[in-house]
Design a protein around this motif. Sequence first.
Motif, PDB file in Angstrom:
ATOM      1  N   GLU A   1      -2.530   6.030   0.003  1.00 29.55           N
ATOM      2  CA  GLU A   1      -3.605   5.107   0.387  1.00 29.55           C
ATOM      3  C   GLU A   1      -3.570   4.812   1.889  1.00 29.55           C
ATOM      4  OE1 GLU A   1      -2.746   4.521  -3.915  1.00 29.55           O
ATOM      5  OE2 GLU A   1      -1.500   4.559  -2.094  1.00 29.55           O
ATOM      6  N   TYR A   2      -2.364   4.753   2.452  1.00 28.70           N
ATOM      7  CA  TYR A   2      -2.224   4.456   3.879  1.00 28.70           C
ATOM      8  C   TYR A   2      -2.774   5.601   4.732  1.00 28.70           C
ATOM      9  CZ  TYR A   2      -0.087   2.556   8.125  1.00 28.70           C
ATOM     10  OH  TYR A   2       0.119   2.031   9.380  1.00 28.70           O
ATOM     11  N   ILE A   3      -2.458   6.820   4.342  1.00 34.55           N
ATOM     12  CA  ILE A   3      -2.937   7.979   5.102  1.00 34.55           C
ATOM     13  C   ILE A   3      -4.414   8.240   4.831  1.00 34.55           C
ATOM     14  CG2 ILE A   3      -2.749  10.491   5.340  1.00 34.55           C
ATOM     15  CD1 ILE A   3       0.234  10.254   5.017  1.00 34.55           C
ATOM     16  N   GLN A   4      -4.794   8.164   3.550  1.00 33.57           N
ATOM     17  CA  GLN A   4      -6.174   8.476   3.163  1.00 33.57           C
ATOM     18  C   GLN A   4      -7.011   7.203   3.092  1.00 33.57           C
ATOM     19  OE1 GLN A   4      -4.752  12.283   0.420  1.00 33.57           O
ATOM     20  NE2 GLN A   4      -5.402  10.403  -0.537  1.00 33.57           N
ATOM     21  N   SER A   5      -6.967   6.431   4.155  1.00 32.31           N
ATOM     22  CA  SER A   5      -7.749   5.195   4.192  1.00 32.31           C
ATOM     23  C   SER A   5      -9.231   5.523   4.236  1.00 32.31           C
ATOM     24  CB  SER A   5      -7.372   4.368   5.424  1.00 32.31           C
ATOM     25  OG  SER A   5      -7.793   5.028   6.609  1.00 32.31           O
TER      26      SER A   5
ATOM     27  N   TRP B   1       4.155   4.704   8.218  1.00 29.22           N
ATOM     28  CA  TRP B   1       4.402   4.184   6.871  1.00 29.22           C
ATOM     29  C   TRP B   1       5.877   4.270   6.511  1.00 29.22           C
ATOM     30  CZ3 TRP B   1       6.256   5.798   2.142  1.00 29.22           C
ATOM     31  CH2 TRP B   1       5.935   4.989   1.043  1.00 29.22           C
ATOM     32  N   PHE B   2       6.494   5.400   6.794  1.00 29.78           N
ATOM     33  CA  PHE B   2       7.913   5.543   6.478  1.00 29.78           C
ATOM     34  C   PHE B   2       8.760   4.578   7.309  1.00 29.78           C
ATOM     35  CE2 PHE B   2       6.910   9.572   4.325  1.00 29.78           C
ATOM     36  CZ  PHE B   2       7.784   9.484   3.242  1.00 29.78           C
ATOM     37  N   ALA B   3       8.345   4.302   8.548  1.00 32.47           N
ATOM     38  CA  ALA B   3       9.075   3.331   9.371  1.00 32.47           C
ATOM     39  C   ALA B   3       8.975   1.933   8.776  1.00 32.47           C
ATOM     40  CB  ALA B   3       8.528   3.337  10.797  1.00 32.47           C
ATOM     41  N   GLN B   4       7.844   1.639   8.161  1.00 35.10           N
ATOM     42  CA  GLN B   4       7.648   0.327   7.536  1.00 35.10           C
ATOM     43  C   GLN B   4       8.310   0.226   6.168  1.00 35.10           C
ATOM     44  OE1 GLN B   4       3.377  -0.150   7.406  1.00 35.10           O
ATOM     45  NE2 GLN B   4       3.164   0.155   9.613  1.00 35.10           N
TER      46      GLN B   4
ATOM     47  N   MET C   1       0.843  -1.197   0.000  1.00 29.78           N
ATOM     48  CA  MET C   1       0.000   0.000   0.000  1.00 29.78           C
ATOM     49  C   MET C   1       0.880   1.248   0.000  1.00 29.78           C
ATOM     50  SD  MET C   1      -2.850   1.240   2.790  1.00 29.78           S
ATOM     51  CE  MET C   1      -3.882  -0.211   2.544  1.00 29.78           C
ATOM     52  N   GLY C   2       0.582   2.193  -0.904  1.00 32.35           N
ATOM     53  CA  GLY C   2       1.361   3.418  -0.982  1.00 32.35           C
ATOM     54  C   GLY C   2       1.041   4.378   0.153  1.00 32.35           C
TER      55      GLY C   2
ATOM     56  N   ARG D   1      -7.020   9.520  -5.997  1.00 31.05           N
ATOM     57  CA  ARG D   1      -6.552   8.152  -5.798  1.00 31.05           C
ATOM     58  C   ARG D   1      -7.703   7.162  -5.688  1.00 31.05           C
ATOM     59  NH1 ARG D   1      -1.161   7.282  -6.979  1.00 31.05           N
ATOM     60  NH2 ARG D   1       0.081   9.029  -6.220  1.00 31.05           N
ATOM     61  N   THR D   2      -8.818   7.617  -5.113  1.00 29.27           N
ATOM     62  CA  THR D   2      -9.967   6.718  -4.919  1.00 29.27           C
ATOM     63  C   THR D   2     -11.243   7.432  -5.332  1.00 29.27           C
ATOM     64  OG1 THR D   2     -10.412   7.436  -2.644  1.00 29.27           O
ATOM     65  CG2 THR D   2      -8.804   5.649  -2.948  1.00 29.27           C
ATOM     66  N   ARG D   3     -12.252   6.653  -5.679  1.00 31.98           N
ATOM     67  CA  ARG D   3     -13.548   7.225  -6.004  1.00 31.98           C
ATOM     68  C   ARG D   3     -14.161   7.888  -4.776  1.00 31.98           C
ATOM     69  NH1 ARG D   3     -15.286  10.000  -9.340  1.00 31.98           N
ATOM     70  NH2 ARG D   3     -13.959   8.708 -10.656  1.00 31.98           N
ATOM     71  N   GLN D   4     -13.901   7.335  -3.586  1.00 35.23           N
ATOM     72  CA  GLN D   4     -14.415   7.929  -2.359  1.00 35.23           C
ATOM     73  C   GLN D   4     -13.931   9.366  -2.201  1.00 35.23           C
ATOM     74  OE1 GLN D   4     -13.020   6.088   1.248  1.00 35.23           O
ATOM     75  NE2 GLN D   4     -14.483   7.152   2.567  1.00 35.23           N
ATOM     76  N   LEU D   5     -12.631   9.576  -2.425  1.00 34.94           N
ATOM     77  CA  LEU D   5     -12.077  10.928  -2.278  1.00 34.94           C
ATOM     78  C   LEU D   5     -12.614  11.854  -3.360  1.00 34.94           C
ATOM     79  CD1 LEU D   5     -10.187  12.685  -0.640  1.00 34.94           C
ATOM     80  CD2 LEU D   5      -8.298  11.948  -2.100  1.00 34.94           C
TER      81      LEU D   5
END
Length: 293
Positions: A5-9, A35-38, A1-2, A145-149
Amino acid sequence: MGLSEYIQSAEILKNTGDLTLYDLKQTTLSRGHEWFAQHPEERDRIRRNLAAFNLPDDKTSVQKVVDQVLLHYYEKLIPFCGDPESYYTYLQNHVDSREAIECIKRVHEQGKAALLATSHFGAIEMIAPVLAMAMLPVAPVLRFRTRQLSDMAARRAKEMEATGKFGPVRFIEIGKPHTVAALDMAAALRRKDVLLSMVDEKTEYSIPVTLLKRKIAGGAGLDRLLKFVRAPVSVFKAFMIRQSDETYRFRLYPVAADSENPVQELFYRLEEVVRKQPEQWYFLHEKIPFMDS
């Protein structure tokens, strides 16, 4: 997951309206740092990109870029936090836009459209609403990025317009089914809208440009668009620059009407600003379209 997408779940987008700005900021930054730590390789990418442009690439410089990248995602979600009236007040109190707005109004008085070429720099998400606050017709070109957004943005734009404090925002979505973004962009300029479009993304219409002594693909076809429109258009390089204490300054740099290479001129302006505040150029966490490697 980019990262986006991770932040804007879906869960965060659903609950954004119930958060305070403080909570939204802390949530965004916390998830971004997770996310950056992962993905430690992403810090390596930033370091390599900084080095490739001969910019400082030490740990502190990399961390500054990471921090500014995450602020960008926070700023993308601010419009959905609270109601349109509170967003209007936030923009009034935090954004210095007087000179830029007066400049665009003069362009309109001259019977011209305005093309604002933006980059992955600073708080670009605030440019469109600030223009709408001035009741200027604005058409941002973007890819959700998503239809929801996408649905949330369209709905919030209508809610903002309904307050009477914002003018209409006509999104031009790249890749949206049954639409042709290039034709919509040309139509916006012919209507004398203020068209906002990225210039530092690679497309099939990009051309070689020089930036910080490197050759990259740039322009995204804006030079072709200007020739196709055949209407009077004033071109500007546009920035929403972060300042201290969560304040911002909207800056415009004009491109000469008789410029033989307007795309390269836009990148000269980008270079000037990047040299002063490289950490705000969040394109540094992306794959740079180098053409001289």
